[in-house]
Design a protein around this motif. Structure first.
Motif, PDB file in Angstrom:
ATOM      1  N   LEU A  17     184.332  68.410  60.115  1.00 39.48           N
ATOM      2  CA  LEU A  17     184.429  69.566  59.040  1.00 39.48           C
ATOM      3  C   LEU A  17     185.273  69.345  57.794  1.00 39.48           C
ATOM      4  O   LEU A  17     185.318  70.045  56.537  1.00 39.48           O
ATOM      5  N   ASN A  18     184.661  68.111  56.997  1.00 37.42           N
ATOM      6  CA  ASN A  18     184.263  67.806  55.869  1.00 37.42           C
ATOM      7  C   ASN A  18     183.571  67.987  54.730  1.00 37.42           C
ATOM      8  O   ASN A  18     183.310  68.439  53.516  1.00 37.42           O
ATOM      9  N   PHE A  19     182.131  68.320  55.215  1.00 47.33           N
ATOM     10  CA  PHE A  19     180.714  69.245  54.300  1.00 47.33           C
ATOM     11  C   PHE A  19     181.294  70.338  55.353  1.00 47.33           C
ATOM     12  O   PHE A  19     181.483  71.038  55.889  1.00 47.33           O
ATOM     13  N   ARG A  20     181.083  71.121  53.419  1.00 47.25           N
ATOM     14  CA  ARG A  20     180.923  72.872  53.404  1.00 47.25           C
ATOM     15  C   ARG A  20     179.495  73.474  54.497  1.00 47.25           C
ATOM     16  O   ARG A  20     180.633  74.633  54.926  1.00 47.25           O
ATOM     17  N   ALA A  21     178.262  72.957  54.881  1.00 47.77           N
ATOM     18  CA  ALA A  21     177.763  73.532  55.605  1.00 47.77           C
ATOM     19  C   ALA A  21     178.498  73.842  57.085  1.00 47.77           C
ATOM     20  O   ALA A  21     178.353  74.205  58.183  1.00 47.77           O
ATOM     21  N   GLU A  22     179.081  72.303  57.562  1.00 46.84           N
ATOM     22  CA  GLU A  22     179.482  72.146  59.052  1.00 46.84           C
ATOM     23  C   GLU A  22     180.666  73.151  59.077  1.00 46.84           C
ATOM     24  O   GLU A  22     181.157  73.727  60.039  1.00 46.84           O
ATOM     25  N   ALA A  23     181.404  73.310  57.950  1.00 44.23           N
ATOM     26  CA  ALA A  23     182.775  74.528  58.054  1.00 44.23           C
ATOM     27  C   ALA A  23     182.492  75.424  58.085  1.00 44.23           C
ATOM     28  O   ALA A  23     182.686  76.235  58.965  1.00 44.23           O
ATOM     29  N   ALA A  24     181.004  75.714  57.139  1.00 38.99           N
ATOM     30  CA  ALA A  24     181.169  77.586  57.497  1.00 38.99           C
ATOM     31  C   ALA A  24     179.829  77.781  58.959  1.00 38.99           C
ATOM     32  O   ALA A  24     180.386  78.610  59.246  1.00 38.99           O
ATOM     33  N   ALA A 130     181.386  61.768  44.217  1.00 40.31           N
ATOM     34  CA  ALA A 130     180.644  62.991  44.357  1.00 40.31           C
ATOM     35  C   ALA A 130     179.291  62.987  44.303  1.00 40.31           C
ATOM     36  O   ALA A 130     178.120  64.134  44.619  1.00 40.31           O
ATOM     37  N   GLN A 131     178.900  61.371  43.761  1.00 39.11           N
ATOM     38  CA  GLN A 131     177.604  61.501  43.832  1.00 39.11           C
ATOM     39  C   GLN A 131     176.703  60.607  44.371  1.00 39.11           C
ATOM     40  O   GLN A 131     175.500  60.430  44.203  1.00 39.11           O
ATOM     41  N   PHE A 132     177.758  60.140  45.556  1.00 42.61           N
ATOM     42  CA  PHE A 132     176.427  59.252  46.479  1.00 42.61           C
ATOM     43  C   PHE A 132     175.850  60.292  46.789  1.00 42.61           C
ATOM     44  O   PHE A 132     175.970  61.895  47.240  1.00 42.61           O
ATOM     45  N   ARG A 133     174.860  59.730  47.162  1.00 38.58           N
ATOM     46  CA  ARG A 133     173.381  60.494  48.037  1.00 38.58           C
ATOM     47  C   ARG A 133     173.120  59.434  49.317  1.00 38.58           C
ATOM     48  O   ARG A 133     172.502  57.969  48.437  1.00 38.58           O
ATOM     49  N   VAL A 134     173.243  59.621  50.194  1.00 46.52           N
ATOM     50  CA  VAL A 134     172.575  59.582  51.141  1.00 46.52           C
ATOM     51  C   VAL A 134     171.087  59.689  51.802  1.00 46.52           C
ATOM     52  O   VAL A 134     171.301  60.652  52.365  1.00 46.52           O
ATOM     53  N   GLU A 135     170.256  58.661  52.784  1.00 47.09           N
ATOM     54  CA  GLU A 135     169.322  58.860  53.766  1.00 47.09           C
ATOM     55  C   GLU A 135     169.230  58.171  54.721  1.00 47.09           C
ATOM     56  O   GLU A 135     169.761  56.996  54.817  1.00 47.09           O
ATOM     57  N   VAL A 136     169.344  59.044  55.548  1.00 48.26           N
ATOM     58  CA  VAL A 136     168.927  58.549  56.784  1.00 48.26           C
ATOM     59  C   VAL A 136     167.079  58.458  57.400  1.00 48.26           C
ATOM     60  O   VAL A 136     166.453  59.608  57.412  1.00 48.26           O
ATOM     61  N   ILE A 146     171.554  63.346  52.610  1.00 46.89           N
ATOM     62  CA  ILE A 146     173.016  63.789  52.523  1.00 46.89           C
ATOM     63  C   ILE A 146     173.522  63.963  51.053  1.00 46.89           C
ATOM     64  O   ILE A 146     173.684  62.621  50.500  1.00 46.89           O
ATOM     65  N   ASP A 147     174.764  65.458  50.509  1.00 46.43           N
ATOM     66  CA  ASP A 147     174.946  65.400  48.787  1.00 46.43           C
ATOM     67  C   ASP A 147     176.037  65.265  49.416  1.00 46.43           C
ATOM     68  O   ASP A 147     176.780  66.640  49.764  1.00 46.43           O
ATOM     69  N   PHE A 148     177.086  63.914  49.515  1.00 38.71           N
ATOM     70  CA  PHE A 148     178.543  63.948  48.561  1.00 38.71           C
ATOM     71  C   PHE A 148     179.202  64.749  47.745  1.00 38.71           C
ATOM     72  O   PHE A 148     180.612  65.215  47.656  1.00 38.71           O
ATOM     73  N   SER A 149     178.454  65.240  47.477  1.00 40.94           N
ATOM     74  CA  SER A 149     179.158  66.379  46.297  1.00 40.94           C
ATOM     75  C   SER A 149     179.466  67.704  47.071  1.00 40.94           C
ATOM     76  O   SER A 149     180.131  69.040  46.090  1.00 40.94           O
ATOM     77  N   GLN A 150     179.038  67.692  48.007  1.00 44.08           N
ATOM     78  CA  GLN A 150     179.238  68.874  48.993  1.00 44.08           C
ATOM     79  C   GLN A 150     180.424  69.132  49.888  1.00 44.08           C
ATOM     80  O   GLN A 150     180.056  69.465  50.717  1.00 44.08           O
ATOM     81  N   LEU A 151     181.414  68.190  49.461  1.00 43.69           N
ATOM     82  CA  LEU A 151     182.280  68.070  50.235  1.00 43.69           C
ATOM     83  C   LEU A 151     183.185  68.931  50.569  1.00 43.69           C
ATOM     84  O   LEU A 151     183.976  69.329  48.985  1.00 43.69           O
ATOM     85  N   VAL A 152     184.204  69.378  50.805  1.00 45.40           N
ATOM     86  CA  VAL A 152     185.768  70.125  51.416  1.00 45.40           C
ATOM     87  C   VAL A 152     186.313  69.702  50.554  1.00 45.40           C
ATOM     88  O   VAL A 152     187.021  70.323  49.564  1.00 45.40           O
ATOM     89  N   ARG A 153     186.857  68.715  51.262  1.00 50.54           N
ATOM     90  CA  ARG A 153     187.822  67.507  49.876  1.00 50.54           C
ATOM     91  C   ARG A 153     187.422  65.754  49.598  1.00 50.54           C
ATOM     92  O   ARG A 153     186.651  65.175  50.365  1.00 50.54           O
ATOM     93  N   PRO A 154     186.986  65.984  48.167  1.00 52.85           N
ATOM     94  CA  PRO A 154     186.725  64.943  47.909  1.00 52.85           C
ATOM     95  C   PRO A 154     186.995  63.990  48.077  1.00 52.85           C
ATOM     96  O   PRO A 154     188.673  64.215  48.652  1.00 52.85           O
ATOM     97  N   ALA A 155     186.663  62.600  47.891  1.00 45.12           N
ATOM     98  CA  ALA A 155     187.331  61.260  48.673  1.00 45.12           C
ATOM     99  C   ALA A 155     188.930  60.996  47.921  1.00 45.12           C
ATOM    100  O   ALA A 155     189.499  61.228  48.762  1.00 45.12           O
ATOM    101  N   LEU A 176     184.385  60.181  54.576  1.00 41.55           N
ATOM    102  CA  LEU A 176     184.325  60.860  54.019  1.00 41.55           C
ATOM    103  C   LEU A 176     184.208  62.287  55.379  1.00 41.55           C
ATOM    104  O   LEU A 176     184.184  63.093  54.441  1.00 41.55           O
ATOM    105  N   GLY A 177     182.596  61.984  56.074  1.00 40.58           N
ATOM    106  CA  GLY A 177     182.880  62.893  56.443  1.00 40.58           C
ATOM    107  C   GLY A 177     180.441  62.406  57.384  1.00 40.58           C
ATOM    108  O   GLY A 177     180.339  62.416  56.409  1.00 40.58           O
ATOM    109  N   CYS A 178     180.701  63.160  58.122  1.00 39.89           N
ATOM    110  CA  CYS A 178     179.085  63.540  58.352  1.00 39.89           C
ATOM    111  C   CYS A 178     178.339  65.012  58.158  1.00 39.89           C
ATOM    112  O   CYS A 178     179.571  66.369  58.982  1.00 39.89           O
ATOM    113  N   ASP A 179     177.349  64.946  58.004  1.00 41.62           N
ATOM    114  CA  ASP A 179     176.949  66.593  57.310  1.00 41.62           C
ATOM    115  C   ASP A 179     176.418  67.321  58.761  1.00 41.62           C
ATOM    116  O   ASP A 179     176.077  66.278  59.351  1.00 41.62           O
ATOM    117  N   LEU A 180     176.219  68.755  58.532  1.00 43.07           N
ATOM    118  CA  LEU A 180     175.138  69.162  59.057  1.00 43.07           C
ATOM    119  C   LEU A 180     173.557  68.875  59.055  1.00 43.07           C
ATOM    120  O   LEU A 180     173.969  67.894  58.082  1.00 43.07           O
TER     121      LEU A 180
END
Length: 211
Positions: A17-24, A130-136, A146-155, A176-180
């Motif tokens: 629940l540490n990405f805003r989209a997942e929490a929402a 918050a500038q981390f960008r990850v691709e799968v 994945i855009d890590f500026s979207q964390l509920v709680r930054p690092a 740091l969490g996993c996004d939707l």
């Protein structure tokens, strides 16, 4: 820039629940029994040592499992002073399941279900996590960004909030969490997780042999 062949020396903790989209998306469930309110502290789980798979290794998928959920994340590696020593790419694999508040161990802690590495990135190189960008990518095809500026709680806040109720030791890793939108993979698939400034983490899924 990096040190090679990184594997944890402590405990690895996942964060839910540490990405805003997942929490929402899960907000309606948070007000239902037995919880009845959103969690006020970080929601953690443990990826036990039997789950750890180094970069380049194969990960065995149990015979009864068809699809595996890919949870791309970045882990904070804890330093000797309780600070952040570095960051590492992680592939938090799990068997798809519906329980997000109390993740079943049997779905999250299957042997080999945490790809790690291949290298630790020194925290001093990172101006802002918050500038981390990850691709799968699965078999070379982009499946998630994945855009890590979207964390509920930054690092820094996540680390501080966890420190309010438990002590993290030198060598522990806190995700740091996993996004939707976590993609699904199956036996035979190659999973590549990449981010600028990191060496790509790659693992291949293989089916469990039957007698």
């Amino acid at each position: 820039m990096t040190t090679s062949s990184f594997l944890p020396t402590g405990t690895v903790y996942g964060t839910l629940l540490n990405f805003r989209a997942e929490a929402a998306a899960l907000a309606p469930q948070m007000t239902e029994a037995p919880y009845k309110a959103p969690p006020k502290a970080p929601v953690l789980y443990v990826k036990t040592a039997n789950t750890w798979s180094p970069h380049g290794s194969t990960v065995t998928v149990p015979v009864a499992v068809s699809d595996v959920e890919v949870g791309a994340s970045i882990g904070m590696v804890i330093g000797a002073e309780g600070d952040i020593e570095g960051f590492v790419l992680l592939n938090d694999l799990s068997i798809p399941h519906a329980s997000f508040f109390r993740p079943p161990v049997k779905f999250k802690c299957v042997d080999g279900f945490l790809g790690i590495g291949p290298a630790l990135r020194d925290a001093q190189e990172v101006a802002d996590p918050a500038q981390f960008r990850v691709e799968v990518r699965i078999n070379g095809e982009l499946k998630q960004s994945i855009d890590f500026s979207q964390l509920v709680r930054p690092a820094p806040q996540l680390l501080a909030d966890v420190g309010e109720f438990m002590t993290l030791a030198h060598g522990d890793v806190l995700m740091l969490g996993c996004d939707l939108g976590r993609p699904l993979a199956r036996a035979g698939d190659r999973i590549d997780i990449s981010a600028p400034g990191f060496e790509t983490l790659s693992n291949t899924l293989v089916k469990e042999a039957t007698a």
